[in-house]
Scaffold this motif. Structure first.
Motif, PDB file in Angstrom:
ATOM      1  N   GLN A   5      -1.284  16.752  -2.624  1.00 57.92           N
ATOM      2  CA  GLN A   5      -1.305  17.346  -3.959  1.00 57.92           C
ATOM      3  C   GLN A   5      -0.317  16.696  -4.933  1.00 57.92           C
ATOM      4  N   TYR A   6       0.598  15.924  -4.454  1.00 60.51           N
ATOM      5  CA  TYR A   6       1.596  15.313  -5.339  1.00 60.51           C
ATOM      6  C   TYR A   6       2.127  14.065  -4.658  1.00 60.51           C
ATOM      7  N   ALA A   7       2.448  13.035  -5.499  1.00 63.72           N
ATOM      8  CA  ALA A   7       2.980  11.790  -4.957  1.00 63.72           C
ATOM      9  C   ALA A   7       3.893  11.153  -5.992  1.00 63.72           C
ATOM     10  N   VAL A   8       4.900  10.450  -5.513  1.00 69.55           N
ATOM     11  CA  VAL A   8       5.864   9.817  -6.397  1.00 69.55           C
ATOM     12  C   VAL A   8       6.400   8.551  -5.739  1.00 69.55           C
ATOM     13  N   VAL A   9       6.714   7.547  -6.586  1.00 66.04           N
ATOM     14  CA  VAL A   9       7.378   6.324  -6.135  1.00 66.04           C
ATOM     15  C   VAL A   9       8.685   6.234  -6.910  1.00 66.04           C
ATOM     16  N   ALA A  10       9.781   6.031  -6.189  1.00 63.81           N
ATOM     17  CA  ALA A  10      11.094   6.028  -6.842  1.00 63.81           C
ATOM     18  C   ALA A  10      11.959   4.924  -6.272  1.00 63.81           C
ATOM     19  N   ARG A  11      12.957   4.532  -7.109  1.00 63.17           N
ATOM     20  CA  ARG A  11      14.005   3.634  -6.637  1.00 63.17           C
ATOM     21  C   ARG A  11      15.304   4.429  -6.706  1.00 63.17           C
ATOM     22  N   GLY A  12      15.813   4.776  -5.541  1.00 62.20           N
ATOM     23  CA  GLY A  12      16.946   5.702  -5.506  1.00 62.20           C
ATOM     24  C   GLY A  12      16.506   7.057  -6.013  1.00 62.20           C
ATOM     25  N   GLY A  66      14.702  -0.076  -0.163  1.00 61.94           N
ATOM     26  CA  GLY A  66      15.194   0.421  -1.451  1.00 61.94           C
ATOM     27  C   GLY A  66      14.185   1.209  -2.252  1.00 61.94           C
ATOM     28  N   LEU A  67      12.943   1.252  -1.800  1.00 60.38           N
ATOM     29  CA  LEU A  67      11.900   2.027  -2.479  1.00 60.38           C
ATOM     30  C   LEU A  67      11.587   3.270  -1.667  1.00 60.38           C
ATOM     31  N   THR A  68      11.394   4.378  -2.367  1.00 65.26           N
ATOM     32  CA  THR A  68      11.080   5.635  -1.713  1.00 65.26           C
ATOM     33  C   THR A  68       9.714   6.102  -2.197  1.00 65.26           C
ATOM     34  N   THR A  69       8.855   6.418  -1.250  1.00 66.49           N
ATOM     35  CA  THR A  69       7.561   7.022  -1.567  1.00 66.49           C
ATOM     36  C   THR A  69       7.565   8.420  -0.974  1.00 66.49           C
ATOM     37  N   LEU A  70       7.077   9.385  -1.764  1.00 64.79           N
ATOM     38  CA  LEU A  70       7.133  10.794  -1.357  1.00 64.79           C
ATOM     39  C   LEU A  70       5.822  11.450  -1.747  1.00 64.79           C
ATOM     40  N   CYS A  71       5.354  12.360  -0.897  1.00 64.13           N
ATOM     41  CA  CYS A  71       4.146  13.119  -1.212  1.00 64.13           C
ATOM     42  C   CYS A  71       4.301  14.549  -0.703  1.00 64.13           C
ATOM     43  N   MET A  72       3.557  15.441  -1.343  1.00 68.19           N
ATOM     44  CA  MET A  72       3.551  16.846  -0.925  1.00 68.19           C
ATOM     45  C   MET A  72       2.138  17.211  -0.466  1.00 68.19           C
ATOM     46  N   THR A  73       2.064  17.868   0.682  1.00 68.31           N
ATOM     47  CA  THR A  73       0.779  18.286   1.223  1.00 68.31           C
ATOM     48  C   THR A  73       0.888  19.726   1.691  1.00 68.31           C
ATOM     49  N   ASP A  74      -0.236  20.332   1.985  1.00 72.25           N
ATOM     50  CA  ASP A  74      -0.211  21.626   2.638  1.00 72.25           C
ATOM     51  C   ASP A  74       0.032  21.423   4.125  1.00 72.25           C
ATOM     52  N   ASP A  75       0.274  22.499   4.811  1.00 70.59           N
ATOM     53  CA  ASP A  75       0.676  22.412   6.217  1.00 70.59           C
ATOM     54  C   ASP A  75      -0.445  21.873   7.099  1.00 70.59           C
ATOM     55  N   ALA A  76      -1.706  22.011   6.662  1.00 70.34           N
ATOM     56  CA  ALA A  76      -2.837  21.581   7.490  1.00 70.34           C
ATOM     57  C   ALA A  76      -2.976  20.067   7.549  1.00 70.34           C
ATOM     58  N   ALA A 100      10.302  -6.817  -9.512  1.00 69.56           N
ATOM     59  CA  ALA A 100      10.500  -6.132 -10.803  1.00 69.56           C
ATOM     60  C   ALA A 100      10.810  -4.650 -10.595  1.00 69.56           C
ATOM     61  N   ALA A 101      10.376  -4.090  -9.487  1.00 67.32           N
ATOM     62  CA  ALA A 101      10.644  -2.676  -9.227  1.00 67.32           C
ATOM     63  C   ALA A 101      12.121  -2.409  -8.997  1.00 67.32           C
ATOM     64  N   LEU A 102      12.890  -3.441  -8.641  1.00 68.51           N
ATOM     65  CA  LEU A 102      14.318  -3.240  -8.356  1.00 68.51           C
ATOM     66  C   LEU A 102      15.146  -3.064  -9.633  1.00 68.51           C
ATOM     67  N   MET A 109       6.421   2.130 -14.619  1.00 67.94           N
ATOM     68  CA  MET A 109       5.112   1.815 -14.034  1.00 67.94           C
ATOM     69  C   MET A 109       4.193   3.032 -13.988  1.00 67.94           C
ATOM     70  N   ASN A 110       4.594   4.119 -14.639  1.00 64.44           N
ATOM     71  CA  ASN A 110       3.853   5.370 -14.473  1.00 64.44           C
ATOM     72  C   ASN A 110       2.450   5.293 -15.071  1.00 64.44           C
ATOM     73  N   ASP A 111       2.316   4.716 -16.266  1.00 69.25           N
ATOM     74  CA  ASP A 111       1.004   4.675 -16.916  1.00 69.25           C
ATOM     75  C   ASP A 111      -0.039   3.950 -16.071  1.00 69.25           C
ATOM     76  N   GLU A 112       0.375   2.856 -15.470  1.00 68.88           N
ATOM     77  CA  GLU A 112      -0.578   2.052 -14.684  1.00 68.88           C
ATOM     78  C   GLU A 112      -0.717   2.550 -13.255  1.00 68.88           C
ATOM     79  N   PHE A 113       0.403   2.815 -12.597  1.00 69.15           N
ATOM     80  CA  PHE A 113       0.331   3.091 -11.166  1.00 69.15           C
ATOM     81  C   PHE A 113      -0.028   4.540 -10.866  1.00 69.15           C
TER      82      PHE A 113
END
Length: 259
Positions: A5-12, A66-76, A100-102, A109-113
């Motif tokens: 249901q949710y996903a994010v890419v972050a640096r730090g 150095g890159l963090t990817t995170l997502c939220m899901t339900d328990d199933a 370039a991400a560093l 990169m939000n609009d494109e990615f």
């Protein structure tokens, strides 16, 4: 199958791109995600794979290079599919932006990615092929069906081969029978030729005998045979007898004359 249901890419702690569904769930997910990112950044966490539970939802985090990817899901959703999603997102992000991400600014990169995040969230949430194990099971099922089909074809081919072997054995039997008949025929022809030759020789001898008998005027051939040695001796004896007679006659005449 659980939903992402949710996903994010972050640096730090800096968010570079994110995507979530409409409604309060997405905003709450974003707030919790920032807290997790700040905690990981504050702790100076190295590469890691962790999951955090928040009520009915689970936050899965993958930190690499150095890159963090995170997502939220339900328990199933479990853990296998979410972490497969995070690995896929990390690979796509690095391939698209590289180093370039560093140095990029937050949300650069939000609009494109974010569109990539939306597409991949839908894929890993709804497509059974997204699960590698399920995909492998599907591939194994396909392989098994192909093997069964091949086995059926092999069995069918085996029946055909067996039929071909039977026909070959029949042909071999016919060939052996033909060879025996040919050998018997050759022997018969050879004996017939021998008998014919003997008969011709016998007829030829009979013809010669008849011709000789006709020439000798008798069927007893010894009467036609002359013995040169015996006749010569007889002639010699007669000549001696004549000479003796002449000598005797001459002496008898001279005696008479003397008397």
């Amino acid at each position: 199958m659980g939903k992402i249901q949710y996903a994010v890419v972050a640096r730090g702690a800096a968010v570079l791109a994110e995507h979530g569904g409409a409604g309060g769930t997405a905003s709450n997910a974003g707030a919790v995600a920032r807290q997790i990112l700040e905690r990981l950044h504050a702790n100076g966490a190295d590469d890691c794979h962790v999951s955090y539970t928040q009520g009915l939802y689970v936050f899965h985090v993958r930190r690499t290079d150095g890159l963090t990817t995170l997502c939220m899901t339900d328990d199933a959703a479990g853990r296998r599919i979410p972490f497969a999603f995070l690995e896929d997102i990390h690979g796509r992000f690095v391939k698209t932006y590289g180093r370039a991400a560093l140095t990029a600014l937050p949300y650069a990169m939000n609009d494109e990615f974010s569109r990539v995040l939306s597409k991949q969230m839908d894929y890993f949430s709804n497509d059974p092929n997204a699960d590698s194990i399920n995909r492998m099971k599907g591939e194994m099922d396909q392989v098994r069906s192909v093997m069964i089909d091949n086995i059926d074809k092999v069995l069918e081919r085996g029946d055909r081969l067996e039929l071909l072997v039977d026909k070959t054995a029949t042909m071999q039997g016919n060939t052996m029978r033909f060879k025996r008949q040919a050998r018997r025929f050759r022997n018969t022809v050879w004996w017939r030729n021998v008998k014919l030759t003997v008969a011709l020789i016998f007829i030829l001898l009979a013809i010669i005998y008849i011709v000789l008998a006709f020439m000798c005027h008798s069927f007893t051939l010894p009467s036609c045979v002359r013995f040169p040695c015996k006749s010569s001796s007889i002639v010699a004896v007669s000549l001696v007898y004549k000479m003796e007679t002449i000598a005797f006659g001459g002496s008898f005449a001279s005696g008479l004359m003397e008397s």
